[in-house]
Design a protein around this motif. Sequence first.
Motif, mmCIF file in Angstrom:
data_model
loop_
_atom_site.group_PDB
_atom_site.id
_atom_site.type_symbol
_atom_site.label_atom_id
_atom_site.label_comp_id
_atom_site.label_asym_id
_atom_site.label_seq_id
_atom_site.Cartn_x
_atom_site.Cartn_y
_atom_site.Cartn_z
ATOM 1 N N VAL A 17 0.160 8.870 -6.412
ATOM 2 C CA VAL A 17 -0.305 7.386 -5.681
ATOM 3 C C VAL A 17 -1.248 6.999 -7.040
ATOM 4 O O VAL A 17 -2.024 8.033 -7.802
ATOM 5 N N THR A 18 -1.296 5.726 -7.245
ATOM 6 C CA THR A 18 -2.144 4.982 -7.271
ATOM 7 C C THR A 18 -3.011 3.550 -7.366
ATOM 8 O O THR A 18 -2.494 3.371 -6.720
ATOM 9 N N HIS A 19 -3.491 3.676 -7.342
ATOM 10 C CA HIS A 19 -4.965 2.496 -7.103
ATOM 11 C C HIS A 19 -4.396 1.627 -8.352
ATOM 12 O O HIS A 19 -4.896 1.816 -9.188
ATOM 13 N N SER A 57 -4.625 -2.476 -4.504
ATOM 14 C CA SER A 57 -3.692 -1.986 -3.427
ATOM 15 C C SER A 57 -3.488 -0.390 -4.051
ATOM 16 O O SER A 57 -3.118 -0.267 -5.191
ATOM 17 N N TRP A 58 -2.832 0.360 -2.876
ATOM 18 C CA TRP A 58 -2.346 1.700 -3.816
ATOM 19 C C TRP A 58 -1.327 1.780 -3.719
ATOM 20 O O TRP A 58 -0.751 0.571 -2.610
#
Length: 241
Positions: free
Chosen positions: A141-143, A173-174
């Motif tokens: 996951v990234t922000h 957003s994620w």
Amino acid sequence: MKLKQALAAVAALACMSGAHAQSANTFYVTTGWFHFSPQDGSDPLKIDDVAGRPVNQAFPGTGTGINSSDTFGLSLGYFITDHLATEVELGVPPKFELDGEGSLSAFGKLGSARLWSPALLFKYYFNKPEAQFHPYLGIGVTHVSFTDAKITNSNFIDSPALGGPTSVSTDSSWAPVFNVGFNYNFTKHWFAGFSVSYIPVSVIATLNTQKQTIIGVVSQKAEAKIHLNPLVTYLKVGYMF
């Protein structure tokens, strides 16, 4: 007997120094070069409101695109088991240029922004720990967020779509990260590698304008939804502790 013992010790030392261990409880760090290649598209530019009154007017045929960019990268990782590792990827925020598309293509470059997208990944490594070649699959996951977003094209600022000084803000957003790559171990500690990640993500840029009209200056809010969906490559060299 002593000669045999000495030969055995040398052989053991050679095996130890030539090992390509990548086992549980191993920490590692990498550095290298990220290349961001957006597979971009956008929705038409839309005027949300003028002087606080809802308008919801879209400009068909308008669009924006983002060029590719490169930056210095860094990652820190830890092998939970011989095959499963968790990793944090970071980089110097790259600068992207925003280009007009469709009926906005005549303006060329519209503005720029810097991208922040730290990522947490879980990777599964194939092959035995002592192997030199280790392909892997990862997910994480990234922000995603932008800073220093601005409109720099004066002709676009003065166009009917805006019509006055304009500031830009973007949402954050994620997003999921899908990752594939490999490492090649040269020694017990040093290795090099290459990976490709895909990040399906969109951002909304909000344009707040002090619009010049025949009745004076009024506030206008517009938005553009940009579908980034970048492919991110990472060429790296690393060290295992």
